[in-house]
Scaffold this active site. Sequence first.
Site, PDB file in Angstrom:
ATOM      1  N   LYS A  36       0.842  -1.197   0.000  1.00 12.61           N
ATOM      2  CA  LYS A  36       0.000   0.000   0.000  1.00 12.61           C
ATOM      3  C   LYS A  36       0.880   1.250   0.000  1.00 12.61           C
ATOM      4  CE  LYS A  36      -0.378   0.144   5.057  1.00 12.61           C
ATOM      5  NZ  LYS A  36      -1.284   0.204   6.219  1.00 12.61           N
ATOM      6  N   ARG A 134     -10.402   0.282  15.258  1.00  9.25           N
ATOM      7  CA  ARG A 134     -10.330   1.091  14.049  1.00  9.25           C
ATOM      8  C   ARG A 134     -11.494   0.728  13.142  1.00  9.25           C
ATOM      9  NH1 ARG A 134      -4.502   1.309  11.193  1.00  9.25           N
ATOM     10  NH2 ARG A 134      -4.975  -0.909  10.820  1.00  9.25           N
ATOM     11  N   HIS A 164      -5.938  -6.979  13.206  1.00  7.99           N
ATOM     12  CA  HIS A 164      -4.657  -6.274  13.202  1.00  7.99           C
ATOM     13  C   HIS A 164      -4.182  -6.083  14.635  1.00  7.99           C
ATOM     14  CE1 HIS A 164      -1.468  -4.016  11.341  1.00  7.99           C
ATOM     15  NE2 HIS A 164      -1.634  -3.033  12.210  1.00  7.99           N
ATOM     16  N   ARG A 220       1.164 -11.034   7.320  1.00 10.14           N
ATOM     17  CA  ARG A 220       1.271  -9.841   6.490  1.00 10.14           C
ATOM     18  C   ARG A 220       2.593  -9.125   6.788  1.00 10.14           C
ATOM     19  NH1 ARG A 220      -3.663  -9.475   9.051  1.00 10.14           N
ATOM     20  NH2 ARG A 220      -2.933  -7.673  10.244  1.00 10.14           N
ATOM     21  N   TYR A 261      15.070  31.423   4.715  1.00 11.68           N
ATOM     22  CA  TYR A 261      13.979  32.261   5.182  1.00 11.68           C
ATOM     23  C   TYR A 261      14.078  32.533   6.684  1.00 11.68           C
ATOM     24  CZ  TYR A 261      11.657  31.332   0.722  1.00 11.68           C
ATOM     25  OH  TYR A 261      11.346  31.243  -0.611  1.00 11.68           O
ATOM     26  N   CYS A 308      13.583  24.888   2.244  1.00 14.17           N
ATOM     27  CA  CYS A 308      12.697  25.618   1.338  1.00 14.17           C
ATOM     28  C   CYS A 308      11.822  24.627   0.557  1.00 14.17           C
ATOM     29  CB  CYS A 308      13.519  26.460   0.368  1.00 14.17           C
ATOM     30  SG  CYS A 308      14.700  27.576   1.148  1.00 14.17           S
ATOM     31  N   ASP A 310      11.919  23.918  -2.590  1.00 11.44           N
ATOM     32  CA  ASP A 310      12.625  23.188  -3.630  1.00 11.44           C
ATOM     33  C   ASP A 310      14.128  23.061  -3.384  1.00 11.44           C
ATOM     34  OD1 ASP A 310      10.177  23.303  -5.344  1.00 11.44           O
ATOM     35  OD2 ASP A 310      10.677  25.440  -5.326  1.00 11.44           O
TER      36      ASP A 310
END
Length: 369
Positions: A36, A134, A164, A220, A261, A308, A310
């Site tokens: 997943k 859950r 689970h 699992r 910044y 930042c 990027d």
Amino acid sequence: MQRTNYCEIDLSAIRSNVDVMRARLAPGVKFLAVVKANAYGHGAVPVARAALEAGADMLAVAIPEEGLELRRAGIEAPILVLGGIEEEAALAVAAGDLVQTVFDEARILALSEAGEKLARRVKLHLKLDTGMNRIGVRTRQEAQALTRLIDSLPGVELTGCFTHMATADGDERARTDAQLARFRELTEAIAQVHPEPITRHAANTASIFRFPEAQFDMVRGGIALYGYPPVAEAAGLRPAMRWAARAVYVKTIAPGDQVSYGGLFEAKRDTVVMTVPVGYADGYRRGLSGKGCVLVRGRRAPILGRVCMDQIMVDVTDIPSARAGDEVVLLGRQGDEEISAEEMAGWLDTISYEVLCSPSARVPRIHHL
């Protein structure tokens, strides 16, 4: 590839990690590989193929869209959707031949209708809530009622049930023991009204290594598939992800100069600053500002100032050979040094799972066989 910011995925590590987990299983116990969330950020299709090559019997995803991606790639293995669905998604589940988790009447009815429409029977796994609180049915009466409903409908069939474990990776085993006892009770209740064999599974990754009694018919494997041990007993795993970039600029700033910044960092000496083209839009979290480090030429270089969108800036003053074009490792090994997902998680006050899922879609994944 046009970007010098990428994740390398070692598929041989994925296969090796499957072998490590399967070696812990009793004869006849099946192995499900959890892929997943884009295989925890590693790339669902290549990882799923590698896991199946290594002997996985089944795959698991969180939502139908993830399962349908695997089907479009030609993967024919059984795929379990672990989460609940909207009733409107039932037809897509049926069309994709996905195994759907259920826990209430409305979704079962919708899936049966979809199965009838396509002249097939949709396979269902009934989720049992034994203490996670859950999703899932909680009582013998609920489990038997939904089992009877499934058996009465033409478009669905019950092929499994599961729970689970909430604290299998913790120091106290009493809650795990209680969950396993509850799981046995609920599965026995199902068997009373549905005597045909179904696949029972309870063991998550931690349970594979700690609780052999939790294996039942299938286990699992999640985080260990990607090389990270949820418990100390999980030895022999190999991390599969390495995240790297290449420096684009190196300069020297003077004492008093500030970086990024808000001027969070102010130089106290002549400081050599390297700029790296990765930022929070790539999933390199802003919370690493002033806390984390990267690897340059096999040595640690601290992050200067704020991350930042990027770009980040790092201190390479004590790495005199550093220059633009150097490989910069954000996660993984370079030379004798390594930054693990667990270490990065510590800087962020989170867990390795979240770190591995962090690289965004704009970071290319390069898969090595």
